[in-house]
Design a protein around this motif. Structure first.
Motif, mmCIF file in Angstrom:
data_model
loop_
_atom_site.group_PDB
_atom_site.id
_atom_site.type_symbol
_atom_site.label_atom_id
_atom_site.label_comp_id
_atom_site.label_asym_id
_atom_site.label_seq_id
_atom_site.Cartn_x
_atom_site.Cartn_y
_atom_site.Cartn_z
ATOM 1 N N MET A 186 0.533 -1.038 -0.169
ATOM 2 C CA MET A 186 0.208 0.102 -0.505
ATOM 3 C C MET A 186 0.548 1.036 0.244
ATOM 4 N N ASP A 187 2.195 1.042 1.396
ATOM 5 C CA ASP A 187 2.564 2.524 0.759
ATOM 6 C C ASP A 187 3.503 2.841 -0.798
ATOM 7 N N LEU A 188 3.774 1.704 -1.264
ATOM 8 C CA LEU A 188 4.344 1.807 -2.174
ATOM 9 C C LEU A 188 3.650 2.157 -3.963
ATOM 10 N N LEU A 189 2.772 1.319 -3.508
ATOM 11 C CA LEU A 189 1.303 1.840 -4.694
ATOM 12 C C LEU A 189 1.237 3.554 -4.513
ATOM 13 N N ALA A 190 0.879 4.024 -2.766
ATOM 14 C CA ALA A 190 0.181 5.547 -2.325
ATOM 15 C C ALA A 190 0.454 6.651 -3.156
ATOM 16 N N PRO A 191 1.911 6.841 -3.616
ATOM 17 C CA PRO A 191 2.227 7.824 -4.698
ATOM 18 C C PRO A 191 2.623 7.657 -5.771
ATOM 19 N N ARG A 192 1.869 6.396 -6.142
ATOM 20 C CA ARG A 192 1.756 6.221 -7.680
ATOM 21 C C ARG A 192 0.365 6.476 -7.848
ATOM 22 N N ARG A 193 -0.252 6.667 -7.473
ATOM 23 C CA ARG A 193 -1.737 6.580 -7.513
ATOM 24 C C ARG A 193 -1.981 7.609 -8.978
ATOM 25 N N LEU A 194 -1.936 8.037 -8.844
ATOM 26 C CA LEU A 194 -2.073 9.106 -9.843
ATOM 27 C C LEU A 194 -1.529 8.989 -11.132
ATOM 28 N N ALA A 195 -0.735 8.582 -11.199
ATOM 29 C CA ALA A 195 -0.128 7.742 -12.386
ATOM 30 C C ALA A 195 -0.668 6.561 -12.930
ATOM 31 N N LEU A 196 -1.066 5.995 -11.997
ATOM 32 C CA LEU A 196 -1.485 5.003 -12.071
ATOM 33 C C LEU A 196 -3.235 5.048 -12.899
ATOM 34 N N GLU A 197 -3.581 5.707 -12.341
ATOM 35 C CA GLU A 197 -5.078 6.563 -12.876
ATOM 36 C C GLU A 197 -4.856 7.131 -14.000
ATOM 37 N N ALA A 198 -3.867 7.464 -14.400
ATOM 38 C CA ALA A 198 -3.909 8.546 -15.825
ATOM 39 C C ALA A 198 -3.665 7.603 -17.024
ATOM 40 N N SER A 199 -3.312 5.818 -16.825
ATOM 41 C CA SER A 199 -2.619 4.730 -17.300
ATOM 42 C C SER A 199 -3.796 4.028 -17.735
ATOM 43 N N TYR A 200 -4.900 4.288 -17.091
ATOM 44 C CA TYR A 200 -5.916 4.015 -17.360
ATOM 45 C C TYR A 200 -6.996 3.750 -17.643
ATOM 46 N N THR A 201 -7.456 3.441 -19.120
ATOM 47 C CA THR A 201 -8.839 3.352 -19.452
ATOM 48 C C THR A 201 -9.536 3.051 -20.054
ATOM 49 N N PRO A 202 -10.754 3.170 -19.312
ATOM 50 C CA PRO A 202 -11.780 1.889 -18.981
ATOM 51 C C PRO A 202 -12.516 1.423 -20.517
ATOM 52 N N GLN A 203 -12.563 2.219 -21.805
ATOM 53 C CA GLN A 203 -13.142 1.676 -22.827
ATOM 54 C C GLN A 203 -12.003 0.828 -23.449
ATOM 55 N N LEU A 204 -10.321 0.967 -23.155
ATOM 56 C CA LEU A 204 -9.676 -0.246 -23.992
ATOM 57 C C LEU A 204 -9.555 -1.344 -22.885
ATOM 58 N N ASN A 205 -9.875 -1.258 -21.998
ATOM 59 C CA ASN A 205 -9.525 -2.720 -20.239
ATOM 60 C C ASN A 205 -9.344 -3.948 -21.476
ATOM 61 N N PRO A 206 -10.714 -3.808 -22.075
ATOM 62 C CA PRO A 206 -11.022 -5.684 -22.609
ATOM 63 C C PRO A 206 -9.517 -5.880 -23.731
ATOM 64 N N ILE A 207 -8.781 -5.057 -24.323
ATOM 65 C CA ILE A 207 -8.070 -5.215 -24.794
ATOM 66 C C ILE A 207 -6.205 -5.581 -24.058
ATOM 67 N N GLU A 208 -6.147 -5.235 -22.750
ATOM 68 C CA GLU A 208 -4.600 -4.463 -22.458
ATOM 69 C C GLU A 208 -4.149 -6.161 -21.912
ATOM 70 N N LEU A 209 -4.594 -7.154 -22.020
ATOM 71 C CA LEU A 209 -4.737 -8.186 -21.408
ATOM 72 C C LEU A 209 -4.469 -9.587 -22.226
ATOM 73 N N ILE A 210 -4.603 -9.456 -23.648
ATOM 74 C CA ILE A 210 -4.519 -9.814 -24.806
ATOM 75 C C ILE A 210 -2.584 -10.714 -25.110
ATOM 76 N N PHE A 211 -2.876 -11.775 -24.772
ATOM 77 C CA PHE A 211 -1.558 -12.371 -25.288
ATOM 78 C C PHE A 211 -1.910 -13.214 -25.949
ATOM 79 N N SER A 212 -1.411 -13.261 -27.797
ATOM 80 C CA SER A 212 -1.865 -14.250 -28.565
ATOM 81 C C SER A 212 -1.026 -16.157 -28.042
ATOM 82 N N GLU A 213 -0.318 -16.115 -27.171
ATOM 83 C CA GLU A 213 0.370 -16.940 -27.120
ATOM 84 C C GLU A 213 0.626 -17.639 -25.551
ATOM 85 N N THR A 214 -0.024 -16.977 -24.960
ATOM 86 C CA THR A 214 -0.063 -17.127 -23.594
ATOM 87 C C THR A 214 -1.074 -18.474 -22.530
ATOM 88 N N GLU A 215 -0.496 -19.615 -22.274
ATOM 89 C CA GLU A 215 -1.993 -20.465 -22.518
ATOM 90 C C GLU A 215 -2.542 -19.856 -20.710
#
Length: 215
Positions: A186-215
């Motif tokens: 929690m202490d590590l994440l707290a000062p990075r909250r703004l950067a993490l929020e800014a890098s998240y886009t709800p509309q693009l969320n469905p495609i962020e973690l797609i990898f073709s070869e990951t089983e």
């Protein structure tokens, strides 16, 4: 380990996913360039897997995040800023085209597929850039999926279903992380909250973690 796996996507899954996102007005891989675009992404992923080696990432059972790896994750996310903006704009235009052609019969469907053909390369560029950024940070797809799930879904309480249509049939790609985050994390994440929020886009969320070869 306190974690349930909800990931994995081969080429068949990727094609099934495209059916879901076309219904959601997000994107489509049905285009005349599908093989070329997909192969470009696959090459970048193969290079990534070769670079990170065969050792499987093992999430810490105590959920204590390595600050170096957290910053590497943020570096990857921030490197995608311009690609994310371009993709969001293209996906929004595709969604508008879908609405305009919703009751257009065969002609409307053909218009939609043509619009999706223009969007496919933008998606390919995004995934390729992501894979290259991961390679630069020596971060495997598994580690990336875990950090994405922990930071956005677990800590920031984002919904894994963000950006998905109710009719989508492919389950969201994510990891269900059980247990409470320790104070050190929690202490590590707290000062990075703004950067993490800014890098998240709800509309693009469905495609962020797609990898073709990951089983």
């Amino acid at each position: 380990m306190g974690m349930t796996k909800k990931k994995g996507c081969g080429i068949g899954c990727l094609m099934l996913f495209s059916v879901g996102v076309i219904l959601a007005g997000a994107a489509t891989w049905y285009s005349r360039d599908i093989n070329h675009e997909y192969k470009a992404v696959q090459r970048s992923e193969s290079a990534l897997l070769a670079a990170v080696g065969e050792a499987e990432f093992v999430p810490p059972a105590d959920l204590m995040v390595d600050p170096v790896r957290l910053d590497a994750f943020l570096t990857v996310r921030e490197s995608l800023f311009e690609n994310r903006q371009e993709l969001q704009a293209a996906a929004t235009e595709f969604a508008r085209e879908k609405d305009r052609n919703q009751d257009g019969g065969l002609k409307g469907l053909l218009n939609l597929i043509d619009s999706g053909s223009a969007l496919a390369p933008v998606y390919a560029t995004y995934w390729t850039q992501r894979n290259e950024s991961l390679q630069a940070q020596k971060m495997s797809p598994t580690e990336y999926i875990w950090l994405y799930s922990l930071t956005y879904y677990k800590w920031l309480a984002k919904d894994p279903a963000d950006g998905r249509d109710a009719h989508a049939t492919v389950a969201p790609v994510h990891l269900e992380i059980a247990g409470e985050l320790p104070p050190s994390t929690m202490d590590l994440l707290a000062p990075r909250r703004l950067a993490l929020e800014a890098s998240y886009t709800p509309q693009l969320n469905p495609i962020e973690l797609i990898f073709s070869e990951t089983e």
